[in-house]
Scaffold this active site. Structure first.
Site, PDB file in Angstrom:
ATOM      1  N   LEU A 133       1.267   6.893  -4.373  1.00 15.40           N
ATOM      2  CA  LEU A 133       2.382   6.190  -3.715  1.00 15.40           C
ATOM      3  C   LEU A 133       3.731   6.701  -4.223  1.00 15.40           C
ATOM      4  CD1 LEU A 133       3.005   3.867  -1.704  1.00 15.40           C
ATOM      5  CD2 LEU A 133       3.353   2.430  -3.695  1.00 15.40           C
ATOM      6  N   ASP A 161       6.193  -5.606   1.210  1.00 17.42           N
ATOM      7  CA  ASP A 161       5.399  -5.486   2.425  1.00 17.42           C
ATOM      8  C   ASP A 161       6.169  -4.456   3.251  1.00 17.42           C
ATOM      9  OD1 ASP A 161       4.578  -5.776   5.154  1.00 17.42           O
ATOM     10  OD2 ASP A 161       3.551  -7.608   4.549  1.00 17.42           O
ATOM     11  N   HIS A 162       5.650  -3.250   3.330  1.00 11.36           N
ATOM     12  CA  HIS A 162       6.499  -2.178   3.876  1.00 11.36           C
ATOM     13  C   HIS A 162       6.820  -2.393   5.362  1.00 11.36           C
ATOM     14  CE1 HIS A 162       2.743  -0.192   5.198  1.00 11.36           C
ATOM     15  NE2 HIS A 162       3.491   0.522   6.029  1.00 11.36           N
ATOM     16  N   HIS A 165       0.916  -7.646   6.740  1.00  8.36           N
ATOM     17  CA  HIS A 165       1.802  -7.061   7.748  1.00  8.36           C
ATOM     18  C   HIS A 165       1.836  -7.847   9.063  1.00  8.36           C
ATOM     19  CE1 HIS A 165       1.765  -3.943   4.855  1.00  8.36           C
ATOM     20  NE2 HIS A 165       0.707  -3.297   5.287  1.00  8.36           N
TER      21      HIS A 165
END
Ligand code: NDP
Ligand SMILES: O=C1O[C@H](COP(=O)(O)O)[C@@H](O)[C@H](O)[C@H]1O
Length: 477
Positions: free
Chosen positions: A15, A178-179, A241
């Site tokens: 990441l 939380d992208h 998400h």
């Protein structure tokens, strides 16, 4: 922005290379970094500072949206130091404190510290506890903790993890990534609706027939079977998400909301979200798994034949559900969500389907399509008459901005973390309420109480997911 130390746990990981280093570099190029910053990368691998800097440069060359500029790269890399560190060894933390303090003195910066835990979830509790015990996180300046997903593996473990973090950090200091909340179109939802009375006026159950949220992917489980075979689509995508997208879509913006008000509104949405009743589990929730199929002309294996997947696994690679939000705006309006791997397309979108007020031939419902990923666009489907045939034809009024100048999700989120804006991070109540909604479904999956529907790789998912909407007179758009 205040000078600070950025302490990156997991500096040698995937990441860090794919997302964190490119995000830091792009912020640096855009002048969105403190004047003076100490970046300390941690890992057990024996590296020198120069080794880490070389790895960072390599990662930028491979993953940055912006080409690396020869005139500034050395200055950027000079901010990085590597510290060999084993999170499981208590003595590592005292050495780390000393190392951070020495670097702060060298640079003459205050002890503002941002801890980014880009490590496996099993290390998070140990690291947080030891940061406190060793004094690393006890600062005179501010301190913040960024935690990666997954946040727990079920409701109970998420609560335990949170209780542990809360012993050391206040909620305001915890930034749960939380992208999807960093995606530009998700952040723009508010500015799409509030300043446009034409949309704001339509944003409720009088005008809207249903809301559909899709996050489909063409990739399969890849090399992540050891994690994914236990998580499934429900923990990997839905609990975080998709439910965040539901919250962001359902929030009403009568006026500009402060970050705190947005947080409260999101919490209210989750409190109004009705649990799926046990008798509705097999009709309102669709669990699916891909079989072998074809994607872009290539044969791809079934999930059960993928490397690392347990033989005969019943894991969900597809999830769809009908959700009901029982509040004054959304009562009676279904929200349909779906996500799946090995689908026919990569697309994350929010579709608002409006009610039709005529059944004239050829008339379709108006749709507002908010394309979140991979391209960003907004389009409105309207009915237009074709003068040559005298028939109605649906037409799309579209706007898109696919410029590569847009900051990516991690850039936006890292910047927010550095300036202390937690609006687009997942707050604890949202996370807990999401787990509360998901938990009975997880339990039912574990007990095999929900049928597993198979779908060919490269398709639009199991037929049961289409029937979910057909029963209500709708179809996936
Ligand atoms: N990769 C991705 O696309 C995504 C990842 N995430 C989350 O981000 C986090 C990191 O993922 P990812 O980078 O893929 O994981 P990796 O397995 O690639 O990296 C793990 C990192 O943790 C370090 N590490 C492992 N054990 C220790 C230890 N005992 N002490 C100190 N450092 C240790 C490793 O360094 P070393 O071996 O040198 O010790 C390495 O830098 C996870 O929580 C994951 O769920 C979330 C979304 C997407
Ligand atoms: O968090 C995750 O997200 C990705 C999908 O993200 P996107 O930005 O490409 O839509 C997913 O592939 C992965 O399984 C999941 O862990």
């Amino acid at each position: 922005m205040e000078d600070m130390t950025f302490v990156l746990f997991g500096a040698t990981g995937d990441l860090a290379k794919r997302k964190i280093y490119p995000a830091l570099y792009n912020l640096y190029v855009e002048g969105k970094m403190p004047e003076s910053i100490s970046v300390i990368g941690l890992g057990r691998t024996e590296l020198t500072n120069e080794d880490l800097q070389a790895q960072v440069e390599e990662a930028l060359n491979e993953f940055s949206r912006r080409d690396v500029q020869s005139e500034n790269i050395q200055e950027f890399l000079s901010k990085f130091r590597y510290f060999i560190f084993d999170a499981m060894k208590e003595e590592s933390y005292d050495r780390l404190r000393k190392y951070i303090e020495d670097r702060e003195s060298e640079l003459g910066i205050p002890d503002n510290r941002l801890f980014y835990l880009s490590v496996a979830p099993r290390l998070v509790e140990m690291i947080t506890t030891q940061l406190d015990k060793s004094g690393v996180s006890r600062t005179n300046g501010w301190r913040r903790l960024i935690v990666e997903k997954p946040f727990g593996s079920d409701l109970e473990s998420a609560r335990e993890l949170n209780a542990c973090l809360k012993q050391v950090f206040d909620e305001e200091e915890i930034y749960r990534i939380d992208h999807y909340l960093g995606k530009p179109m998700v952040q723009n939802l508010e500015s799409l609706i509030r300043p446009n009375p034409i949309l704001k006026a339509l944003w409720d159950h009088d005008q809207i027939a249903n809301v559909q949220i899709t996050a489909s992917e063409t990739v399969g489980v890849g090399s992540r079977a050891s994690y994914y075979d236990k998580a499934g689509a429900i923990k990997d995508m839905v609990q975080n998400h998709l439910l965040q997208l539901v919250m962001m879509t359902a929030v009403h913006h009568e006026k500009k909301l402060s970050p705190k008000q947005t947080e409260e509104k999101k919490r209210e949405i989750m409190e109004s979200l009705q649990p799926v009743e046990p008798e509705n589990l097999s009709t309102h929730v669709i669990r699916g798994q891909y079989e072998e199929g074809e994607l872009s002309g290539e044969a791809v294996p079934a999930y059960r034949d993928e490397s690392g997947v347990t033989e005969g696994s019943n894991n969900d690679t597809f999830f769809a559900a009908k959700l009901c939000i029982d509040n004054e705006y959304w009562r009676g309006i279904p929200f349909y969500i779906r996500t799946g791997k090995r689908m026919n397309e990569k697309s994350t979108r929010i579709v608002i389907e409006f009610k039709k007020d005529t059944d004239d031939a050829g008339i379709v419902s108006n749709l507002l399509v908010i394309q979140v990923n991979p391209d960003e666009s907004i389009s409105l489907r309207v009915n237009m008459k074709d003068n040559s045939t005298d028939q109605f034809e649906p037409q799309y009024i579209s706007f898109s901005d696919n410029s590569s100048t847009q900051p990516e999700a991690y850039e936006r989120l890292l910047y927010d973390g550095m300036v202390g804006n937690s609006t687009y991070f997942a707050h604890w109540h949202e996370v807990e309420l999401s787990w509360e909604w998901v938990q009975p479904i997880l339990d039912a999956f574990e007990q095999d109480e929900v049928p597993l529907h198979f779908y060919p790789a490269g398709s639009k998912g199991p037929s049961a997911s289409h029937e979910l909407l057909e029963k209500d007179g709708f179809e996936w758009n």
